[in-house]
Design an enzyme around this catalytic site. Structure first.
Site, PDB file in Angstrom:
ATOM      1  NE  ARG A 137     -89.353 -53.293 -27.774  1.00  0.00           N
ATOM      2  CZ  ARG A 137     -90.499 -53.807 -27.344  1.00  0.00           C
ATOM      3  NH1 ARG A 137     -91.557 -53.783 -28.136  1.00  0.00           N
ATOM      4  NH2 ARG A 137     -90.584 -54.361 -26.164  1.00  0.00           N
ATOM      5  CB  THR A 147     -87.819 -44.499 -29.444  1.00  0.00           C
ATOM      6  OG1 THR A 147     -86.880 -45.531 -29.811  1.00  0.00           O
ATOM      7  CG2 THR A 147     -87.078 -43.354 -28.774  1.00  0.00           C
ATOM      8  CG  ASP A 207     -87.859 -60.414 -23.904  1.00  0.00           C
ATOM      9  OD1 ASP A 207     -87.057 -61.252 -24.392  1.00  0.00           O
ATOM     10  OD2 ASP A 207     -87.671 -59.191 -23.956  1.00  0.00           O
ATOM     11  CG  ASP A 226     -85.786 -61.513 -21.035  1.00  0.00           C
ATOM     12  OD1 ASP A 226     -84.621 -61.361 -21.470  1.00  0.00           O
ATOM     13  OD2 ASP A 226     -86.475 -60.583 -20.576  1.00  0.00           O
TER      14      ASP A 226
END
Length: 211
Positions: A103, A107, A201, A204
């Site tokens: 990603r 944006t 995340d 992560d």
């Protein structure tokens, strides 16, 4: 697109442990594998099978086996790799393709950096593995790759989804040949594009922060 939210006490229990910020990476990885194992059982209810004749120690009988061409599992790198072992425990003969999508943090749009898929997926059932259905961009791009190669039966297995991602998938794929199975449908996305309450995340938490 058809959405299916898993409803099972064991899934809810394991998702609670998974969400906890105190859960360390080794336990997180184990929980992901266990959850995917449970979700795979549900996701493969429509698996293509055929009859096979065999003999038990007592008599002849007609059994069932998975029909060729074998299904294709497609983890979305990197977090989707953490789901692959749990899927393959139930589907060890499944073939595996890969899509690498990250990603753009400015944006929030998906950027494809790797793709390894068969050229022809006609008559193949495909199972996409991605822990988070957030904005929906990564999953939608992967599903489109599969459809462009001829796949007509695609099931995505996700741990957590946001309504915004679900809406995008329903808008992009109004047909009934795309299914999304999730362990939990959460409240919303925050301003940074993360699912709330979510689990952080996933990449992560699976593998640590690689810089």
């Amino acid at each position: 697109m058809q959405l299916h939210v898993a409803n099972h006490p064991l899934i809810d229990h394991k998702m609670t442990l998974l969400r906890d910020e105190r859960t360390p990476s080794p336990v997180f990885r184990e929980l992901v594998a266990e959850l995917v194992n449970l979700l795979t059982y549900e996701a493969t209810r429509g698996l293509h099978v055929e009859d096979v004749q065999l003999r038990t120690p007592v008599s002849e009988m007609t059994g069932t086996r998975v029909r060729e061409p074998l299904p294709l599992a497609v983890p979305i790198i990197r977090a989707g790799l953490g789901m692959l072992d749990g899927f393959l425990k139930l589907m060890p003969n499944c073939e595996v393709g890969f899509v690498g999508i990250r990603r753009n943090e400015e944006t929030l749009q998906p950027e494809t950096y790797a793709k390894r898929l068969p050229d022809n997926l006609a008559h193949r059932q495909c199972f996409v593995l991605d822990p988070m259905l957030a904005t929906g961009g990564s999953l939608a791009a992967t599903v489109q790759f599969l459809k462009d190669a001829g796949a007509s039966e695609i099931t995505a297995i996700c741990l957590v989804a946001a309504p915004e991602g679900v809406e995008l998938m329903q808008r992009e794929f109004p047909e009934d040949d795309v299914h999304v199975l999730v362990a939990a449908l959460d409240e919303r996305l925050n301003d940074d594009g993360y699912i709330v309450p979510g689990l952080g995340d996933a990449g992560d938490r699976l593998y640590g922060v690689a810089v």
